[in-house]
Design a protein around this motif. Sequence first.
Motif, PDB file in Angstrom:
ATOM      1  N   ARG A 128       0.832  -1.204   0.000  1.00 49.77           N
ATOM      2  CA  ARG A 128       0.000   0.000   0.000  1.00 49.77           C
ATOM      3  C   ARG A 128       0.868   1.256   0.000  1.00 49.77           C
ATOM      4  O   ARG A 128       0.562   2.247  -0.669  1.00 49.77           O
ATOM      5  N   LYS A 129       1.945   1.219   0.772  1.00 49.05           N
ATOM      6  CA  LYS A 129       2.844   2.371   0.828  1.00 49.05           C
ATOM      7  C   LYS A 129       3.503   2.608  -0.530  1.00 49.05           C
ATOM      8  O   LYS A 129       3.601   3.752  -0.991  1.00 49.05           O
ATOM      9  N   VAL A 130       3.940   1.542  -1.180  1.00 45.12           N
ATOM     10  CA  VAL A 130       4.599   1.661  -2.484  1.00 45.12           C
ATOM     11  C   VAL A 130       3.654   2.252  -3.520  1.00 45.12           C
ATOM     12  O   VAL A 130       4.022   3.143  -4.289  1.00 45.12           O
ATOM     13  N   MET A 131       2.420   1.784  -3.570  1.00 40.90           N
ATOM     14  CA  MET A 131       1.506   2.277  -4.609  1.00 40.90           C
ATOM     15  C   MET A 131       1.073   3.716  -4.332  1.00 40.90           C
ATOM     16  O   MET A 131       0.692   4.432  -5.259  1.00 40.90           O
ATOM     17  N   ARG A 132       1.119   4.152  -3.055  1.00 39.00           N
ATOM     18  CA  ARG A 132       0.828   5.566  -2.760  1.00 39.00           C
ATOM     19  C   ARG A 132       1.969   6.457  -3.243  1.00 39.00           C
ATOM     20  O   ARG A 132       1.736   7.547  -3.770  1.00 39.00           O
ATOM     21  N   GLU A 133       3.209   5.993  -3.050  1.00 41.39           N
ATOM     22  CA  GLU A 133       4.361   6.809  -3.401  1.00 41.39           C
ATOM     23  C   GLU A 133       4.732   6.691  -4.869  1.00 41.39           C
ATOM     24  O   GLU A 133       5.291   7.634  -5.444  1.00 41.39           O
ATOM     25  N   LYS A 134       4.429   5.533  -5.497  1.00 40.54           N
ATOM     26  CA  LYS A 134       4.815   5.325  -6.893  1.00 40.54           C
ATOM     27  C   LYS A 134       3.576   5.017  -7.741  1.00 40.54           C
ATOM     28  O   LYS A 134       2.868   5.917  -8.137  1.00 40.54           O
ATOM     29  N   SER A 135       3.343   3.737  -7.987  1.00 39.08           N
ATOM     30  CA  SER A 135       2.216   3.355  -8.836  1.00 39.08           C
ATOM     31  C   SER A 135       1.802   1.921  -8.544  1.00 39.08           C
ATOM     32  O   SER A 135       2.599   1.115  -8.041  1.00 39.08           O
ATOM     33  N   VAL A 136       0.561   1.592  -8.881  1.00 36.86           N
ATOM     34  CA  VAL A 136       0.072   0.214  -8.754  1.00 36.86           C
ATOM     35  C   VAL A 136       0.875  -0.718  -9.655  1.00 36.86           C
ATOM     36  O   VAL A 136       1.028  -1.913  -9.368  1.00 36.86           O
ATOM     37  N   ASP A 137       1.409  -0.179 -10.749  1.00 38.50           N
ATOM     38  CA  ASP A 137       2.173  -0.994 -11.692  1.00 38.50           C
ATOM     39  C   ASP A 137       3.424  -1.602 -11.074  1.00 38.50           C
ATOM     40  O   ASP A 137       3.988  -2.558 -11.617  1.00 38.50           O
ATOM     41  N   GLU A 138       3.888  -1.057  -9.956  1.00 38.58           N
ATOM     42  CA  GLU A 138       5.096  -1.581  -9.304  1.00 38.58           C
ATOM     43  C   GLU A 138       4.828  -2.898  -8.575  1.00 38.58           C
ATOM     44  O   GLU A 138       5.738  -3.695  -8.367  1.00 38.58           O
ATOM     45  N   LEU A 139       3.581  -3.147  -8.176  1.00 44.01           N
ATOM     46  CA  LEU A 139       3.278  -4.251  -7.257  1.00 44.01           C
ATOM     47  C   LEU A 139       3.484  -5.655  -7.837  1.00 44.01           C
ATOM     48  O   LEU A 139       4.006  -6.528  -7.131  1.00 44.01           O
ATOM     49  N   PRO A 140       3.052  -5.947  -9.086  1.00 37.42           N
ATOM     50  CA  PRO A 140       3.155  -7.335  -9.571  1.00 37.42           C
ATOM     51  C   PRO A 140       4.570  -7.901  -9.606  1.00 37.42           C
ATOM     52  O   PRO A 140       4.751  -9.121  -9.566  1.00 37.42           O
ATOM     53  N   SER A 141       5.586  -7.045  -9.675  1.00 37.71           N
ATOM     54  CA  SER A 141       6.962  -7.546  -9.768  1.00 37.71           C
ATOM     55  C   SER A 141       7.673  -7.586  -8.414  1.00 37.71           C
ATOM     56  O   SER A 141       8.856  -7.927  -8.346  1.00 37.71           O
ATOM     57  N   MET A 142       6.967  -7.269  -7.347  1.00 39.67           N
ATOM     58  CA  MET A 142       7.603  -7.172  -6.028  1.00 39.67           C
ATOM     59  C   MET A 142       7.547  -8.489  -5.258  1.00 39.67           C
ATOM     60  O   MET A 142       6.564  -9.205  -5.314  1.00 39.67           O
ATOM     61  N   ALA A 143       8.629  -8.772  -4.535  1.00 41.52           N
ATOM     62  CA  ALA A 143       8.684  -9.902  -3.593  1.00 41.52           C
ATOM     63  C   ALA A 143       9.250  -9.359  -2.289  1.00 41.52           C
ATOM     64  O   ALA A 143      10.433  -9.038  -2.207  1.00 41.52           O
ATOM     65  N   LEU A 144       8.409  -9.227  -1.273  1.00 41.25           N
ATOM     66  CA  LEU A 144       8.813  -8.573  -0.030  1.00 41.25           C
ATOM     67  C   LEU A 144       9.137  -9.554   1.093  1.00 41.25           C
ATOM     68  O   LEU A 144       9.641  -9.146   2.135  1.00 41.25           O
ATOM     69  N   ILE A 145       8.831 -10.833   0.895  1.00 36.35           N
ATOM     70  CA  ILE A 145       9.053 -11.825   1.948  1.00 36.35           C
ATOM     71  C   ILE A 145      10.195 -12.753   1.541  1.00 36.35           C
ATOM     72  O   ILE A 145      10.184 -13.319   0.449  1.00 36.35           O
ATOM     73  N   ASP A 146      11.158 -12.895   2.438  1.00 31.19           N
ATOM     74  CA  ASP A 146      12.304 -13.779   2.192  1.00 31.19           C
ATOM     75  C   ASP A 146      11.897 -15.222   2.508  1.00 31.19           C
ATOM     76  O   ASP A 146      11.520 -15.542   3.635  1.00 31.19           O
ATOM     77  N   LYS A 147      11.980 -16.093   1.518  1.00 30.58           N
ATOM     78  CA  LYS A 147      11.547 -17.482   1.699  1.00 30.58           C
ATOM     79  C   LYS A 147      12.603 -18.347   2.388  1.00 30.58           C
ATOM     80  O   LYS A 147      12.300 -19.447   2.850  1.00 30.58           O
ATOM     81  N   THR A 148      13.830 -17.861   2.442  1.00 29.86           N
ATOM     82  CA  THR A 148      14.931 -18.693   2.919  1.00 29.86           C
ATOM     83  C   THR A 148      14.702 -19.210   4.337  1.00 29.86           C
ATOM     84  O   THR A 148      14.897 -20.392   4.628  1.00 29.86           O
ATOM     85  N   VAL A 149      14.295 -18.320   5.228  1.00 27.80           N
ATOM     86  CA  VAL A 149      14.133 -18.703   6.628  1.00 27.80           C
ATOM     87  C   VAL A 149      13.057 -19.774   6.789  1.00 27.80           C
ATOM     88  O   VAL A 149      13.196 -20.686   7.611  1.00 27.80           O
ATOM     89  N   TYR A 150      12.014 -19.701   5.992  1.00 26.92           N
ATOM     90  CA  TYR A 150      10.932 -20.674   6.113  1.00 26.92           C
ATOM     91  C   TYR A 150      11.338 -22.040   5.559  1.00 26.92           C
ATOM     92  O   TYR A 150      10.928 -23.073   6.090  1.00 26.92           O
TER      93      TYR A 150
END
Length: 227
Positions: free
Chosen positions: A194-216
């Motif tokens: 939500r913060k990213v799309m407020r500051e930039k654009s909704v178009d940024e969201l589909p390419s984002m990965a914010l959670i690191d899978k390694t620990v899991y």
Amino acid sequence: MKMNYDRFSGMAAAVGIILIIAIVAWIGVAGPLWRAAWIATPAEWLGFAGNVVGGLFTLTAAIAAWFAVRAQINEQRRSIESQRRDLANSQFSTHMVAMAQCYRAYQNVQEGHLERSVQYSEFAEEVTSPSMLAILVDPLMGDDVGMVAMFMNAMKASASFKAAVNRISDPDGRYELIAGMIYSDLVDSITNRRKVMREKSVDELPSMALIDKTVYEYIRRHGVPPP
């Protein structure tokens, strides 16, 4: 598509202004000067002055129209982006509610205040609900949809062991740990999106990965958090 439309509209406006300047320059300036060089009379010079003034007014009006068109295009873009943000916010709110209800149903199985088989049935309905499955196919979640699947599977494995309804087991609590950690990370992921799309654009969201899978993956294999 949006970039091509903006580029085309900008080029078309520039070509239009250049064409207007060329026509005004010839009709209002170059043409009369060329003619006056051969047959200059007071009336001709008066007409020349009128043409120059009229040409300047025409050019000013053309420039003002160009700025008005650009402002209108920018306003339309802002309106469209605002509508897209509102829709994305609504989807994220729906996802948050679905995850919260599912995680609460999972906790009821873990706590075992009622008959666990009944609680597991309620949890099974929540974890396979249309609202939860919709998160898995939402492009706004980007690459974090894989973590949604891991979240659901971890809860299933842990809840199944607690309810003793099938062979899936979580005797050392590793899946219970994963489920709790991923739930927290998914909530943070949606907040950050939500913060990213407020500051930039909704178009940024589909390419984002914010959670690191390694620990899991480490916890799933070894049962304890990495050092």
